[in-house]
Each structure stands twice: as structure tokens, then as C-alpha cells.
Write a protein that holds these residues in place. Structure first.
Motif, short mmCIF file in Angstrom:
data_model
loop_
_atom_site.label_atom_id
_atom_site.label_comp_id
_atom_site.label_asym_id
_atom_site.label_seq_id
_atom_site.Cartn_x
_atom_site.Cartn_y
_atom_site.Cartn_z
N THR A 249 113.76 87.95 24.16
CA THR A 249 114.97 88.47 24.77
C THR A 249 114.79 88.49 26.28
O THR A 249 113.77 88.98 26.77
CB THR A 249 115.28 89.89 24.27
N VAL A 250 115.76 87.97 26.99
CA VAL A 250 115.70 87.95 28.45
C VAL A 250 116.99 88.52 29.02
O VAL A 250 118.03 88.52 28.36
CB VAL A 250 115.46 86.53 29.01
N ALA A 251 116.93 88.99 30.24
CA ALA A 251 118.12 89.47 30.95
C ALA A 251 118.42 88.47 32.06
O ALA A 251 117.59 88.23 32.94
CB ALA A 251 117.88 90.85 31.53
N VAL A 252 119.59 87.88 32.02
CA VAL A 252 120.01 86.88 32.99
C VAL A 252 121.02 87.53 33.92
O VAL A 252 121.97 88.16 33.47
CB VAL A 252 120.63 85.66 32.28
N THR B 288 123.86 92.07 34.51
CA THR B 288 122.98 91.22 33.70
C THR B 288 123.58 90.99 32.32
O THR B 288 124.37 91.79 31.82
CB THR B 288 121.59 91.85 33.52
N ILE B 289 123.19 89.88 31.73
CA ILE B 289 123.59 89.53 30.38
C ILE B 289 122.31 89.43 29.56
O ILE B 289 121.34 88.78 29.96
CB ILE B 289 124.33 88.17 30.35
N ARG B 290 122.27 90.08 28.41
CA ARG B 290 121.10 90.04 27.54
C ARG B 290 121.23 88.87 26.58
O ARG B 290 122.22 88.77 25.85
CB ARG B 290 120.99 91.35 26.79
N VAL B 291 120.23 87.99 26.56
CA VAL B 291 120.26 86.79 25.73
C VAL B 291 119.04 86.78 24.81
O VAL B 291 117.92 86.99 25.27
CB VAL B 291 120.25 85.52 26.61
N THR B 292 119.26 86.54 23.52
CA THR B 292 118.15 86.43 22.57
C THR B 292 117.95 84.96 22.20
O THR B 292 118.87 84.16 22.25
CB THR B 292 118.41 87.24 21.29
N CYS B 293 116.75 84.64 21.82
CA CYS B 293 116.38 83.26 21.46
C CYS B 293 117.09 82.86 20.16
O CYS B 293 116.99 83.56 19.16
CB CYS B 293 114.88 83.17 21.28
N PRO B 294 117.78 81.72 20.16
CA PRO B 294 118.43 81.27 18.93
C PRO B 294 117.44 80.74 17.89
O PRO B 294 117.75 80.71 16.70
CB PRO B 294 119.37 80.17 19.39
#
Length: 62
Positions: free
Chosen positions: A20-23, A36-42
Motif C-alpha cells: 500500500t502506498v500513498a500517492v 493523498t490517495i491510498r493505492v493498494t497493489c492489484p
């Protein structure tokens, strides 16, 4: 002195274990913090570990 060896975990090949990263979106909130947008690995759905190939094959076959 003995050295302790940790169990090897299989990191996801897509994210390398950082599931999980914050972009940053480029904007700022009124208090000055960044938007920020929180993105998880697909690939691993946010777990950070790789799924064994055997489990992937059986899941795809059902």
C-alpha cells in the motif's frame, strides 16, 4: 555469537512487499497538509506476499 535467521517470505513481484502506498494528488488541504490517495497493489490485494503458483492455478481452474 549466533545469528538469528528470519523466515523467508515471498514478496509480491508487482510491489516488492510494499503493498500500500500513498500517492500525492498535487493539492493541499486548508491546514497545509498534502492531498493523498491510498493505492493498494492489484497483484497481491494489499497483502505484500506472493500467492503460490499452485494456489493460483487451482483458483483459475474453478
Amino acid at each position: 555469537m549466533p545469528q538469528h535467521t528470519h523466515a523467508h517470505t515471498r514478496h509480491c513481484p508487482h510491489c516488492g512487499g510494499f503493498s500500500t502506498v500513498a500517492v500525492t494528488a498535487g493539492g493541499r488541504h486548508l491546514d497545509g497538509s498534502r492531498v493523498t490517495i491510498r493505492v493498494t497493489c492489484p497483484g497481491c490485494q494489499g497483502t505484500g506476499t506472493a500467492t503460490p503458483a499452485r494456489a493460483t492455478l487451482t483458483r483459475a481452474g474453478k
